[in-house]
Design a protein around this motif. Sequence first.
Motif, PDB file in Angstrom:
ATOM      1  N   CYS A 244       0.841  -1.206   0.000  1.00 15.85           N
ATOM      2  CA  CYS A 244       0.000   0.000   0.000  1.00 15.85           C
ATOM      3  C   CYS A 244       0.876   1.257   0.000  1.00 15.85           C
ATOM      4  O   CYS A 244       1.861   1.342   0.733  1.00 15.85           O
ATOM      5  CB  CYS A 244      -0.891  -0.020   1.241  1.00 15.85           C
ATOM      6  SG  CYS A 244      -1.868   1.462   1.471  1.00 15.85           S
ATOM      7  N   HIS A 246       0.368   3.967   1.265  1.00 16.91           N
ATOM      8  CA  HIS A 246       0.342   4.713   2.521  1.00 16.91           C
ATOM      9  C   HIS A 246       1.480   4.290   3.445  1.00 16.91           C
ATOM     10  O   HIS A 246       2.392   5.069   3.716  1.00 16.91           O
ATOM     11  CB  HIS A 246      -1.015   4.541   3.223  1.00 16.91           C
ATOM     12  CG  HIS A 246      -1.074   5.215   4.547  1.00 16.91           C
ATOM     13  ND1 HIS A 246      -1.492   4.571   5.683  1.00 16.91           N
ATOM     14  CD2 HIS A 246      -0.755   6.481   4.924  1.00 16.91           C
ATOM     15  CE1 HIS A 246      -1.440   5.410   6.707  1.00 16.91           C
ATOM     16  NE2 HIS A 246      -0.995   6.579   6.262  1.00 16.91           N
ATOM     17  N   LEU A 247       1.459   3.038   3.902  1.00 13.70           N
ATOM     18  CA  LEU A 247       2.530   2.580   4.791  1.00 13.70           C
ATOM     19  C   LEU A 247       2.947   1.143   4.512  1.00 13.70           C
ATOM     20  O   LEU A 247       3.517   0.480   5.377  1.00 13.70           O
ATOM     21  CB  LEU A 247       2.098   2.721   6.264  1.00 13.70           C
ATOM     22  CG  LEU A 247       2.150   4.149   6.834  1.00 13.70           C
ATOM     23  CD1 LEU A 247       1.576   4.203   8.234  1.00 13.70           C
ATOM     24  CD2 LEU A 247       3.574   4.697   6.835  1.00 13.70           C
ATOM     25  N   GLY A 248       2.613   0.670   3.319  1.00 12.82           N
ATOM     26  CA  GLY A 248       3.101  -0.646   2.921  1.00 12.82           C
ATOM     27  C   GLY A 248       2.220  -1.817   3.329  1.00 12.82           C
ATOM     28  O   GLY A 248       2.662  -2.966   3.267  1.00 12.82           O
ATOM     29  N   GLY A 249       0.988  -1.563   3.733  1.00 18.80           N
ATOM     30  CA  GLY A 249       0.085  -2.664   4.097  1.00 18.80           C
ATOM     31  C   GLY A 249      -0.178  -3.590   2.911  1.00 18.80           C
ATOM     32  O   GLY A 249      -0.047  -3.179   1.755  1.00 18.80           O
ATOM     33  N   CYS A 263      -7.429  -1.292   1.896  1.00 12.56           N
ATOM     34  CA  CYS A 263      -6.245  -1.756   2.620  1.00 12.56           C
ATOM     35  C   CYS A 263      -6.639  -2.180   4.036  1.00 12.56           C
ATOM     36  O   CYS A 263      -7.375  -1.462   4.724  1.00 12.56           O
ATOM     37  CB  CYS A 263      -5.206  -0.638   2.677  1.00 12.56           C
ATOM     38  SG  CYS A 263      -3.737  -1.104   3.619  1.00 12.56           S
ATOM     39  N   TRP A 265      -4.906  -2.207   6.705  1.00  9.46           N
ATOM     40  CA  TRP A 265      -4.237  -1.519   7.810  1.00  9.46           C
ATOM     41  C   TRP A 265      -4.953  -0.229   8.231  1.00  9.46           C
ATOM     42  O   TRP A 265      -5.257  -0.040   9.389  1.00  9.46           O
ATOM     43  CB  TRP A 265      -2.775  -1.228   7.453  1.00  9.46           C
ATOM     44  CG  TRP A 265      -1.894  -2.448   7.554  1.00  9.46           C
ATOM     45  CD1 TRP A 265      -2.308  -3.737   7.751  1.00  9.46           C
ATOM     46  CD2 TRP A 265      -0.474  -2.488   7.477  1.00  9.46           C
ATOM     47  NE1 TRP A 265      -1.232  -4.574   7.786  1.00  9.46           N
ATOM     48  CE2 TRP A 265      -0.086  -3.846   7.627  1.00  9.46           C
ATOM     49  CE3 TRP A 265       0.524  -1.535   7.283  1.00  9.46           C
ATOM     50  CZ2 TRP A 265       1.243  -4.255   7.603  1.00  9.46           C
ATOM     51  CZ3 TRP A 265       1.842  -1.936   7.247  1.00  9.46           C
ATOM     52  CH2 TRP A 265       2.201  -3.277   7.414  1.00  9.46           C
ATOM     53  N   HIS A 266      -5.184   0.681   7.320  1.00  4.31           N
ATOM     54  CA  HIS A 266      -5.802   1.961   7.721  1.00  4.31           C
ATOM     55  C   HIS A 266      -6.958   2.357   6.817  1.00  4.31           C
ATOM     56  O   HIS A 266      -7.429   3.488   6.861  1.00  4.31           O
ATOM     57  CB  HIS A 266      -4.762   3.093   7.731  1.00  4.31           C
ATOM     58  CG  HIS A 266      -3.518   2.759   8.483  1.00  4.31           C
ATOM     59  ND1 HIS A 266      -2.353   2.388   7.850  1.00  4.31           N
ATOM     60  CD2 HIS A 266      -3.260   2.691   9.807  1.00  4.31           C
ATOM     61  CE1 HIS A 266      -1.432   2.115   8.759  1.00  4.31           C
ATOM     62  NE2 HIS A 266      -1.954   2.284   9.948  1.00  4.31           N
ATOM     63  N   GLY A 267      -7.387   1.435   5.948  1.00  4.35           N
ATOM     64  CA  GLY A 267      -8.623   1.658   5.207  1.00  4.35           C
ATOM     65  C   GLY A 267      -8.529   2.477   3.933  1.00  4.35           C
ATOM     66  O   GLY A 267      -9.567   2.844   3.377  1.00  4.35           O
ATOM     67  N   SER A 268      -7.326   2.776   3.440  1.00  2.00           N
ATOM     68  CA  SER A 268      -7.258   3.465   2.142  1.00  2.00           C
ATOM     69  C   SER A 268      -7.918   2.589   1.084  1.00  2.00           C
ATOM     70  O   SER A 268      -7.846   1.365   1.147  1.00  2.00           O
ATOM     71  CB  SER A 268      -5.796   3.703   1.723  1.00  2.00           C
ATOM     72  OG  SER A 268      -5.199   4.642   2.552  1.00  2.00           O
ATOM     73  N   PRO A 281      -6.182   7.235   4.176  1.00  3.30           N
ATOM     74  CA  PRO A 281      -5.109   8.217   4.281  1.00  3.30           C
ATOM     75  C   PRO A 281      -4.049   8.191   3.177  1.00  3.30           C
ATOM     76  O   PRO A 281      -3.205   9.089   3.143  1.00  3.30           O
ATOM     77  CB  PRO A 281      -4.457   7.873   5.635  1.00  3.30           C
ATOM     78  CG  PRO A 281      -4.724   6.416   5.833  1.00  3.30           C
ATOM     79  CD  PRO A 281      -6.083   6.197   5.251  1.00  3.30           C
TER      80      PRO A 281
HETATM   81  S1  FES Z   1      -0.956   0.894   4.943  1.00  5.33           S
HETATM   82 FE1  FES Z   1      -2.663   0.905   3.628  1.00  5.33          FE
HETATM   83  S2  FES Z   1      -3.945   2.421   4.438  1.00  5.33           S
HETATM   84 FE2  FES Z   1      -2.201   2.465   5.695  1.00  5.33          FE
END
Ligand code: FES
Length: 303
Positions: A244, A246-249, A263, A265-268, A281
């Motif tokens: 991802c 965002h942070l690699g999820g 995603c 992890w944080h829903g992107s 995010p």
């Molecule tokens: S790692 Fe995918 S939304 Fe944060």
Amino acid sequence: MDTLRSTAVTAARRAVRSEGPGRVLAAMDRLERSERLDSAVDTVRRAVRALPLGPVRDVLHGRWLGHPVHPLLVQVPIGSWLSAGVLDLLPGDRHRSARALVGVGLAAAAPAAAAGWADWAESQRPQLRVGLVHAAANLIGVALYAGSFLARVRGRTARGKVLGFAGMTVVGVGGAIGGHLAYRQALGANHAEAVPHLVPEGWQDVGDLAALPVDQPVRRHVGEVPVAAVRRPDGTVHVLADWCSHLGGPLSEGTLSDGCVRCPWHGSRFRLDDGWNVRGPATAPQPAFDTRTVDGRVQARIR
Ligand code: FES
């Protein structure tokens, strides 16, 4: 020769350990691992996530800009306060201008902080710990500048200057911690940026079409790069980078809805067709691949 080399390596390591930057980094690493901050982190994070911000949350993340908006917004308070500090040091009567700059900085700190809190709440545990200390330092800095502004309004200029310089020092420490958060811990960076540079050029084999479940993302590889592959009921296959932005999820562990993968992890949310980030995010889209099926094998090529 080996003894000489090992002595040189040991001496170099000692030198690195005894340097100032090494100690600073060690302190930051300890902060990342400090579980004592976790109950405060969890409480504040819950509160930030519970705010009914709706689409404003993505505005604060900077999805419209393509990268986080917080580093942009902090330029205004920092620039204003630094300018006020310079005026305070110059000879002559500039207290009205300096007071105005301190006030501008205070007004601009609110949106900058709001964007920072929004990004912070959607980060990983070590980033949450460091980010909380970054925010605490900046809050103290803002409080000192608020005291400086009040003192200046009441005509106590000398006191206002002292409080202003104290505020600048604390905000400087907060900024250094923010630098660690952004550059060492990569909060706000595009974590899928390397994908187009890592995948081999041209069409690459992804695997058997028949082995792909329908409407369920699964992990496959293009070259050695992990991708999330989704087979639709009509036989179309979508392939996006798995990390991802965002942070690699892992998007291959995400869920599907409305033509997007969410995603875990944080829903992107990223559009399957082209990787566009329709919900933060994440501020950067996801690298997407063209696909085709040849003799029952799915092939993908970076777009
Ligand atoms: S790692 Fe995918 S939304 Fe944060």
